[in-house]
Design a protein around this motif. Structure first.
Motif, PDB file in Angstrom:
ATOM      1  N   GLY A  91      97.055 115.200  19.214  1.00 22.47           N
ATOM      2  CA  GLY A  91      97.386 115.332  20.565  1.00 22.47           C
ATOM      3  C   GLY A  91      98.468 116.768  20.628  1.00 22.47           C
ATOM      4  N   THR A 130     101.520 117.229  21.435  1.00 20.56           N
ATOM      5  CA  THR A 130     102.810 117.131  20.923  1.00 20.56           C
ATOM      6  C   THR A 130     102.815 117.734  19.442  1.00 20.56           C
ATOM      7  OG1 THR A 130     103.204 115.048  21.890  1.00 20.56           O
ATOM      8  CG2 THR A 130     104.721 115.648  20.415  1.00 20.56           C
ATOM      9  N   LEU A 146      95.025 109.486  11.731  1.00 23.16           N
ATOM     10  CA  LEU A 146      95.417 108.370  12.265  1.00 23.16           C
ATOM     11  C   LEU A 146      94.274 107.423  13.286  1.00 23.16           C
ATOM     12  CD1 LEU A 146      98.097 106.346  13.118  1.00 23.16           C
ATOM     13  CD2 LEU A 146      98.447 108.272  14.785  1.00 23.16           C
ATOM     14  N   PHE A 190      89.056 114.721  17.137  1.00 27.22           N
ATOM     15  CA  PHE A 190      90.444 114.729  16.240  1.00 27.22           C
ATOM     16  C   PHE A 190      89.861 115.482  14.992  1.00 27.22           C
ATOM     17  CE2 PHE A 190      92.581 111.099  18.789  1.00 27.22           C
ATOM     18  CZ  PHE A 190      92.782 111.889  19.749  1.00 27.22           C
ATOM     19  N   GLY A 247     102.627 110.547  17.347  1.00 26.09           N
ATOM     20  CA  GLY A 247     103.349 110.655  18.559  1.00 26.09           C
ATOM     21  C   GLY A 247     103.207 109.445  19.131  1.00 26.09           C
ATOM     22  N   ILE A 248     103.464 109.723  20.530  1.00 24.47           N
ATOM     23  CA  ILE A 248     103.587 108.401  21.486  1.00 24.47           C
ATOM     24  C   ILE A 248     102.916 108.646  22.796  1.00 24.47           C
ATOM     25  CG2 ILE A 248     105.829 109.019  22.419  1.00 24.47           C
ATOM     26  CD1 ILE A 248     106.526 105.702  22.508  1.00 24.47           C
ATOM     27  N   GLY A 249     101.956 107.458  23.363  1.00 20.36           N
ATOM     28  CA  GLY A 249     101.296 107.682  24.708  1.00 20.36           C
ATOM     29  C   GLY A 249     102.352 107.490  25.930  1.00 20.36           C
ATOM     30  N   HIS A 270     101.440 103.620  23.668  1.00 14.27           N
ATOM     31  CA  HIS A 270     100.461 103.567  22.404  1.00 14.27           C
ATOM     32  C   HIS A 270     100.991 104.348  21.353  1.00 14.27           C
ATOM     33  CE1 HIS A 270      97.418 106.806  24.111  1.00 14.27           C
ATOM     34  NE2 HIS A 270      98.230 107.355  23.222  1.00 14.27           N
ATOM     35  N   GLY A 327      98.759 105.848  17.703  1.00 13.93           N
ATOM     36  CA  GLY A 327      97.625 106.180  17.210  1.00 13.93           C
ATOM     37  C   GLY A 327      96.813 105.630  18.751  1.00 13.93           C
ATOM     38  N   ASN A 335      94.638 111.960  28.582  1.00 20.65           N
ATOM     39  CA  ASN A 335      93.935 112.999  27.522  1.00 20.65           C
ATOM     40  C   ASN A 335      92.654 113.739  28.124  1.00 20.65           C
ATOM     41  OD1 ASN A 335      95.599 111.786  25.765  1.00 20.65           O
ATOM     42  ND2 ASN A 335      94.008 111.017  24.634  1.00 20.65           N
ATOM     43  N   LYS A 390     107.356 112.042  28.645  1.00 17.41           N
ATOM     44  CA  LYS A 390     107.743 110.786  27.593  1.00 17.41           C
ATOM     45  C   LYS A 390     109.091 110.161  27.834  1.00 17.41           C
ATOM     46  CE  LYS A 390     103.854 111.692  25.493  1.00 17.41           C
ATOM     47  NZ  LYS A 390     103.396 112.494  24.334  1.00 17.41           N
TER      48      LYS A 390
END
Ligand code: GLP
Length: 241
Positions: free
Chosen positions: A37, A39, A66, A80, A129-131, A135, A137, A162, A198
């Motif tokens: 991601g 981040t 992940l 990824f 990270g965080i969606g 989410h 992962g 994304n 975020k």
């Protein structure tokens, strides 16, 4: 949960990169779980710089990914795997034998990955990270706390946020991700959130527990969960919590 509120985005990024490097300096054969991601890109850039400056030997560490998109051709620039090669493996001059990538083609891939994790002795430090939808992962809202590595259908929100990460029109709608229970088995979790986008999800994370609509909340029951925030991501929370 330990919360580290940083005075700048740069400080937050360097704090996470330093945690990673300190773990490997103290235990050179550490098993690290890597996230992807936007981040994480500057975190890996910082890791490259800090490891050069400190001449830390990373050659004995092992890295697990992940998650990964399903349905992309091997080594597609939006995968990824390609991200990790570009931001971690190559700039740190590591060997590909130090990395485990989710085997996205075999039918038994999820089980195989879980087995590899076990054989490696589990993850010492998992980066996360965080969606914007909570989410972790690719454990999308609705994921269960006892979920294991599996195939997941991506939500519209994730696909939308994304989209700019894709170099062409090929946008997968499915991914393979470590499950929540799999992630919780890591000995320590370090989540980084930066940016205004975020702020809402971080507020939700801090105010809820075990909320299936925000899978990141499950992680709060982990005994070594560190949340690192920049001022924008922390802008909607009460500092005195
Ligand atoms: C991605 C990844 C996650 C990542 C999250 C946030 O799709 N599967 O591991 O943490 O979504 O991404 P970003 O850092 O680009 O906001």
């Amino acid at each position: 949960m330990r919360i580290i509120q940083c005075d700048s985005k740069e400080q937050a990024i360097n704090a996470v990169a330093s945690m990673l490097l300190e773990k490997i300096s103290a235990h050179p054969a550490s098993v690290i779980g890597l996230a992807t991601g936007r981040t994480m890109e500057p975190v890996y850039a910082s890791l490259v710089k800090l490891s050069r400056d400190s001449e830390t030997d990373l050659s004995r560490a092992f890295f697990f990914m992940l998650d990964e998109y399903l349905g992309l051709p091997e080594d597609h620039p939006s995968s990824f795997k390609h991200y990790i090669k570009t931001h971690v493996l190559e700039p740190l001059h590591l060997n590909s034998s130090q990395f485990a990538f989710p085997p996205v083609h075999a039918a038994e891939s999820a089980l195989h990955y879980e087995q590899s994790l076990k054989e490696a002795g589990g993850v010492d430090l998992q980066l996360l990270g965080i969606g914007t939808n909570g989410h972790v992962g690719f454990n999308e809202p609705g994921s269960l706390k006892n979920s294991r590595t599996r195939k997941i259908e991506l939500t519209e929100e994730t696909l939308k946020s994304n989209r700019d990460q894709f170099v062409d029109e090929l946008i997968p709608t499915e991914a393979l991700s470590m499950g929540i229970d799999t992630i919780m088995e890591a000995r320590s979790l370090v989540m980084l959130a930066t940016g205004k986008s975020k702020a809402d999800v971080i507020k939700h994370l801090l105010n809820h527990h075990d909320d299936p609509n925000c899978p990141a909340t499950y992680l709060k029951s982990h005994s070594h969960f560190t949340l690192v925030l920049d001022p924008d991501a922390a802008s909607k929370i009460n500092l005195n919590i």
